[in-house]
Write a protein that holds these residues in place. Structure first.
Motif, PDB file in Angstrom:
ATOM      1  N   MET A   1       0.494  -0.878  -0.307  1.00 52.28           N
ATOM      2  CA  MET A   1       0.225  -0.365   0.223  1.00 52.28           C
ATOM      3  C   MET A   1       0.846   1.472   0.296  1.00 52.28           C
ATOM      4  SD  MET A   1      -2.737   1.343   3.077  1.00 52.28           S
ATOM      5  CE  MET A   1      -1.584   1.350   4.314  1.00 52.28           C
ATOM      6  N   LEU A   2       0.706   1.983  -0.943  1.00 51.50           N
ATOM      7  CA  LEU A   2       1.718   3.429  -0.981  1.00 51.50           C
ATOM      8  C   LEU A   2       0.014   4.677  -1.150  1.00 51.50           C
ATOM      9  CD1 LEU A   2       3.875   2.746  -3.927  1.00 51.50           C
ATOM     10  CD2 LEU A   2       4.115   2.634  -1.374  1.00 51.50           C
ATOM     11  N   TYR A   3       0.840   4.829   0.021  1.00 53.35           N
ATOM     12  CA  TYR A   3      -0.134   6.598  -0.046  1.00 53.35           C
ATOM     13  C   TYR A   3      -0.035   7.670   0.989  1.00 53.35           C
ATOM     14  CZ  TYR A   3      -3.914   8.871   1.782  1.00 53.35           C
ATOM     15  OH  TYR A   3      -5.169  10.687   2.193  1.00 53.35           O
ATOM     16  N   LYS A   4       0.057   8.864   1.130  1.00 50.57           N
ATOM     17  CA  LYS A   4       0.314   9.606   1.274  1.00 50.57           C
ATOM     18  C   LYS A   4      -0.514  10.810   1.119  1.00 50.57           C
ATOM     19  CE  LYS A   4       4.105  13.361   0.894  1.00 50.57           C
ATOM     20  NZ  LYS A   4       5.367  14.039   0.619  1.00 50.57           N
ATOM     21  N   PRO A   5      -1.200  11.649   2.579  1.00 55.70           N
ATOM     22  CA  PRO A   5      -2.032  12.666   2.716  1.00 55.70           C
ATOM     23  C   PRO A   5      -1.746  13.385   2.041  1.00 55.70           C
ATOM     24  CG  PRO A   5      -0.723  12.732   4.336  1.00 55.70           C
ATOM     25  CD  PRO A   5      -0.494  11.232   3.969  1.00 55.70           C
ATOM     26  N   SER A   6      -2.425  14.312   1.749  1.00 47.32           N
ATOM     27  CA  SER A   6      -2.316  15.627   0.724  1.00 47.32           C
ATOM     28  C   SER A   6      -1.876  16.330   1.317  1.00 47.32           C
ATOM     29  CB  SER A   6      -3.519  16.592  -0.070  1.00 47.32           C
ATOM     30  OG  SER A   6      -4.447  16.913   1.430  1.00 47.32           O
ATOM     31  N   TYR A   7      -1.164  16.992   2.026  1.00 51.33           N
ATOM     32  CA  TYR A   7      -0.725  17.703   3.062  1.00 51.33           C
ATOM     33  C   TYR A   7      -0.008  16.978   4.732  1.00 51.33           C
ATOM     34  CZ  TYR A   7      -4.802  19.042   5.394  1.00 51.33           C
ATOM     35  OH  TYR A   7      -5.435  19.414   6.769  1.00 51.33           O
ATOM     36  N   GLY A   8       0.833  17.970   5.161  1.00 48.51           N
ATOM     37  CA  GLY A   8       1.014  17.219   5.929  1.00 48.51           C
ATOM     38  C   GLY A   8       1.711  16.014   6.332  1.00 48.51           C
ATOM     39  N   LYS A   9       1.903  15.210   7.747  1.00 45.11           N
ATOM     40  CA  LYS A   9       2.778  13.721   7.671  1.00 45.11           C
ATOM     41  C   LYS A   9       1.344  13.191   8.279  1.00 45.11           C
ATOM     42  CE  LYS A   9       5.979  15.119  10.867  1.00 45.11           C
ATOM     43  NZ  LYS A   9       7.935  15.260  11.189  1.00 45.11           N
ATOM     44  N   PHE A  10       1.588  11.969   8.656  1.00 50.36           N
ATOM     45  CA  PHE A  10       1.186  10.764   9.283  1.00 50.36           C
ATOM     46  C   PHE A  10       1.813   9.603   9.964  1.00 50.36           C
ATOM     47  CE2 PHE A  10       0.138   7.521   6.049  1.00 50.36           C
ATOM     48  CZ  PHE A  10      -0.231   8.015   5.645  1.00 50.36           C
ATOM     49  N   LYS A  11       1.596   8.830  11.293  1.00 49.32           N
ATOM     50  CA  LYS A  11       2.604   7.723  11.070  1.00 49.32           C
ATOM     51  C   LYS A  11       1.435   7.382  12.395  1.00 49.32           C
ATOM     52  CE  LYS A  11       4.781   9.141  15.573  1.00 49.32           C
ATOM     53  NZ  LYS A  11       5.386  10.021  15.781  1.00 49.32           N
ATOM     54  N   ASP A  12       1.265   6.295  12.159  1.00 49.88           N
ATOM     55  CA  ASP A  12       1.398   4.300  12.766  1.00 49.88           C
ATOM     56  C   ASP A  12      -0.072   4.773  12.615  1.00 49.88           C
ATOM     57  OD1 ASP A  12       3.264   4.429  14.577  1.00 49.88           O
ATOM     58  OD2 ASP A  12       2.290   5.859  16.132  1.00 49.88           O
ATOM     59  N   ASN A  13      -0.388   4.010  10.848  1.00 52.02           N
ATOM     60  CA  ASN A  13      -1.802   3.935  10.475  1.00 52.02           C
ATOM     61  C   ASN A  13      -2.643   2.949  11.107  1.00 52.02           C
ATOM     62  OD1 ASN A  13      -0.724   5.698   8.713  1.00 52.02           O
ATOM     63  ND2 ASN A  13       0.329   4.062   7.439  1.00 52.02           N
ATOM     64  N   TYR A  14      -3.538   2.777  11.315  1.00 51.16           N
ATOM     65  CA  TYR A  14      -4.320   1.633  11.128  1.00 51.16           C
ATOM     66  C   TYR A  14      -5.947   1.354  10.407  1.00 51.16           C
ATOM     67  CZ  TYR A  14      -7.890  -0.856  14.308  1.00 51.16           C
ATOM     68  OH  TYR A  14      -8.645  -1.783  14.431  1.00 51.16           O
ATOM     69  N   LEU A  15      -5.836   0.233   9.239  1.00 55.01           N
ATOM     70  CA  LEU A  15      -6.628  -0.031   8.398  1.00 55.01           C
ATOM     71  C   LEU A  15      -8.013  -1.142   8.525  1.00 55.01           C
ATOM     72  CD1 LEU A  15      -6.570   0.117   4.835  1.00 55.01           C
ATOM     73  CD2 LEU A  15      -6.086  -2.410   5.641  1.00 55.01           C
ATOM     74  N   ILE A  16      -9.136  -0.142   8.652  1.00 52.08           N
ATOM     75  CA  ILE A  16     -10.238  -1.100   8.656  1.00 52.08           C
ATOM     76  C   ILE A  16     -10.684  -1.382   7.381  1.00 52.08           C
ATOM     77  CG2 ILE A  16     -12.730  -0.855   9.778  1.00 52.08           C
ATOM     78  CD1 ILE A  16     -11.246   0.874  12.234  1.00 52.08           C
ATOM     79  N   PHE A  17     -11.831  -2.876   7.545  1.00 52.55           N
ATOM     80  CA  PHE A  17     -12.573  -2.865   6.409  1.00 52.55           C
ATOM     81  C   PHE A  17     -13.822  -3.025   6.812  1.00 52.55           C
ATOM     82  CE2 PHE A  17     -14.434  -6.372   3.206  1.00 52.55           C
ATOM     83  CZ  PHE A  17     -14.300  -5.744   2.712  1.00 52.55           C
ATOM     84  N   HIS A  18     -14.914  -2.236   6.369  1.00 54.39           N
ATOM     85  CA  HIS A  18     -15.962  -1.929   6.725  1.00 54.39           C
ATOM     86  C   HIS A  18     -16.905  -2.114   5.112  1.00 54.39           C
ATOM     87  CE1 HIS A  18     -20.194  -2.508   9.261  1.00 54.39           C
ATOM     88  NE2 HIS A  18     -20.349  -0.508   8.704  1.00 54.39           N
ATOM     89  N   ASN A  19     -17.980  -3.323   5.237  1.00 56.09           N
ATOM     90  CA  ASN A  19     -19.389  -3.071   4.527  1.00 56.09           C
ATOM     91  C   ASN A  19     -18.496  -2.936   2.852  1.00 56.09           C
ATOM     92  OD1 ASN A  19     -21.732  -3.948   5.578  1.00 56.09           O
ATOM     93  ND2 ASN A  19     -21.570  -1.449   6.433  1.00 56.09           N
ATOM     94  N   GLY A  20     -17.540  -3.725   2.468  1.00 53.97           N
ATOM     95  CA  GLY A  20     -16.589  -3.787   0.967  1.00 53.97           C
ATOM     96  C   GLY A  20     -15.991  -2.405   0.562  1.00 53.97           C
ATOM     97  N   VAL A  21     -15.648  -1.669   2.471  1.00 53.91           N
ATOM     98  CA  VAL A  21     -14.851  -0.202   2.028  1.00 53.91           C
ATOM     99  C   VAL A  21     -13.862  -0.427   2.847  1.00 53.91           C
ATOM    100  CG1 VAL A  21     -14.888   2.548   2.076  1.00 53.91           C
ATOM    101  CG2 VAL A  21     -16.586   1.109   1.687  1.00 53.91           C
ATOM    102  N   TYR A  22     -12.679   0.117   2.243  1.00 55.82           N
ATOM    103  CA  TYR A  22     -11.466   0.337   3.374  1.00 55.82           C
ATOM    104  C   TYR A  22     -10.979   1.729   3.973  1.00 55.82           C
ATOM    105  CZ  TYR A  22      -9.633  -4.148   1.521  1.00 55.82           C
ATOM    106  OH  TYR A  22      -9.825  -5.113   0.557  1.00 55.82           O
ATOM    107  N   TYR A  23     -10.771   1.248   5.442  1.00 53.78           N
ATOM    108  CA  TYR A  23     -10.740   2.937   5.912  1.00 53.78           C
ATOM    109  C   TYR A  23      -9.115   2.923   6.290  1.00 53.78           C
ATOM    110  CZ  TYR A  23     -15.342   3.276   5.720  1.00 53.78           C
ATOM    111  OH  TYR A  23     -16.480   3.124   5.101  1.00 53.78           O
ATOM    112  N   LEU A  24      -8.333   4.488   6.217  1.00 53.35           N
ATOM    113  CA  LEU A  24      -7.422   3.878   6.875  1.00 53.35           C
ATOM    114  C   LEU A  24      -6.544   5.282   7.523  1.00 53.35           C
ATOM    115  CD1 LEU A  24      -4.284   2.934   6.793  1.00 53.35           C
ATOM    116  CD2 LEU A  24      -4.089   5.482   4.945  1.00 53.35           C
TER     117      LEU A  24
END
Length: 64
Positions: A1-24
């Motif tokens: 998985m490669l993803y970067k927010p449109s601005y800023g920075k993040f760490k310690d991701n948490y991924l959830i799959f619910h009703n056919g959609v991934y939420y990060l």
């Protein structure tokens, strides 16, 4: 998985799959090292991500 927010920075991701959609969810900092927000992105396939944005903004404490 490669993803970067449109601005800023993040760490310690948490991924959830619910009703056919991934939420990060992730600790998020607009600049510097002050992680006081939570960022959310979502995807239908786990490859192509779309910014939802900050779901918790500028909390009065550090997000752990």
């Amino acid at each position: 998985m490669l993803y970067k927010p449109s601005y800023g920075k993040f760490k310690d991701n948490y991924l959830i799959f619910h009703n056919g959609v991934y939420y990060l969810y992730s600790m998020f900092a607009k600049s510097g090292e002050e992680y006081r927000s939570v960022w959310l992105a979502k995807s239908d396939d786990g490859v192509h991500w779309h910014d939802v944005g900050e779901v918790i903004k500028d909390a009065g404490f550090y997000i752990w």
